[in-house]
Design a protein around this motif. Structure first.
Motif, PDB file in Angstrom:
ATOM      1  N   PHE A 141       0.811  -1.221   0.000  1.00  0.00           N
ATOM      2  CA  PHE A 141       0.000   0.000   0.000  1.00  0.00           C
ATOM      3  C   PHE A 141       0.847   1.275   0.000  1.00  0.00           C
ATOM      4  CE2 PHE A 141      -2.986  -3.220   1.365  1.00  0.00           C
ATOM      5  CZ  PHE A 141      -4.152  -2.845   0.735  1.00  0.00           C
ATOM      6  N   ARG A 161      -6.422   4.304   2.881  1.00  0.00           N
ATOM      7  CA  ARG A 161      -5.507   3.238   2.450  1.00  0.00           C
ATOM      8  C   ARG A 161      -5.111   2.342   3.630  1.00  0.00           C
ATOM      9  NH1 ARG A 161      -0.203   4.807  -0.581  1.00  0.00           N
ATOM     10  NH2 ARG A 161      -1.189   6.763  -1.157  1.00  0.00           N
ATOM     11  N   LEU A 192      -6.883   4.320  -5.961  1.00  0.00           N
ATOM     12  CA  LEU A 192      -7.740   3.284  -5.370  1.00  0.00           C
ATOM     13  C   LEU A 192      -8.136   2.250  -6.433  1.00  0.00           C
ATOM     14  CD1 LEU A 192      -9.629   2.323  -2.970  1.00  0.00           C
ATOM     15  CD2 LEU A 192     -11.390   3.694  -4.076  1.00  0.00           C
TER      16      LEU A 192
END
Ligand code: ATP
Length: 257
Positions: A141, A161, A192
């Motif tokens: 991430f 996130r 995203l």
């Protein structure tokens, strides 16, 4: 042909006199990115709450990989690999990014509390594995540079996130995202989109509620549309865009555009 992972049969949820979800049937296949859409108050979050055991439904059945999970409590459903994020972010604001992601690991821990207190080899093994999984999420991430920062000091987009990273730390088979793009700017929304595709590539099935229709149309393979708790349409994004009932539900019945 992919098999159905998640099956909702005749699911009904009432709050007093209000039927929030009305005899809903829905099937999500393994590896799909599936969207659940509908106007405000249509019953979307209530459906997620039924699936994840927060609001057990009064009627109908929910099957996960063939097992009936209708009456299971949330922690047992999470332990079966169904993890979710919430419409409003629910993180531990004063804890660091890494600690928040670590909190997602609790569903994987099978050891008794005494292992932790006694620092048994099993607890040390678990701890090593947990930190390894946190590391993986920080990497995936792109959150490394924020590892020790308290979550409350991060911009909203990054907090979103972290929330997905925490769910992924639990190694879900089904990831349920409740309005993941809410509050994100265009750049963050594009980020995203890419993330969700990459999560699916890892073999995770995704079910999401989203109001950003551009995102829904780009991301999902199949959609269920509900209004007043009832399913009014189901199909591919292209089919849904043409559906008269859907257009009416979103725009009202006036034929003025
Ligand atoms: N805990 C609750 N108690 C009573 N009524 C509830 C509860 N949760 C939801 N409702 C009602 O159920 C209906 C469906 O709500 P829900 O939050 O599922 O809709 P939604 O489609 O997710 O809406 P939105 O897109 O605005 O988030 C609404 O009328 C809502 O007021």
């Amino acid at each position: 042909m992919a098999k159905n992972d998640l099956v909702l049969e005749n699911v009904t949820k009432k709050f007093g006199g209000l039927t929030a979800v009305d005899r809903l049937d829905m099937e999500v296949c393994q590896g799909q990115i599936y969207g659940l859409i509908g106007p405000n108050g249509a019953g979307k979050t209530t459906i997620f709450n039924c699936i994840t055991g927060i609001h057990p439904c009064e009627e109908g059945r929910i099957l996960w990989k063939g097992d009936d999970i209708t009456k299971l409590p949330p922690h047992r459903i999470a332990a079966k690999g169904i993890l979710r994020t919430f419409q409003t972010i629910r993180l531990f604001p004063q804890m660091s990014v890494a600690e928040n992601i670590m909190s997602g690991r609790h569903v994987k821990s099978s050891q008794g509390w005494w292992h932790g207190i006694m620092h048994t080899p099993k607890s040390r093994r678990d701890e090593r594995e947990n930190w390894l999984k946190v590391e993986e999420q920080l990497e995936f991430f792109q959150l490394h540079e924020f590892t020790v920062q308290p979550v409350q000091s991060l911009p909203y987009g990054l907090q979103r996130r972290v929330e997905i990273a925490r769910a992924m730390a639990a190694e879900p088979s089904l990831l349920i995202l409740d309005e993941p793009a809410a509050g994100l700017n265009d750049k963050e929304t594009m980020g995203l989109l890419k993330l969700v595709f990459r999560i699916r590539e890892m073999g995770v099935t995704i079910l999401l509620i989203e109001h950003d229709m551009d995102l829904v149309m780009q991301l999902t393979e199949k959609l269920t549309v509900i209004n007043f708790g009832k399913k009014i349409a189901e199909g591919t994004p292209a089919q849904i865009q043409q559906n008269k009932d859907v257009i009416e539900a979103y725009l009202g019945s006036d034929d003025d555009d």
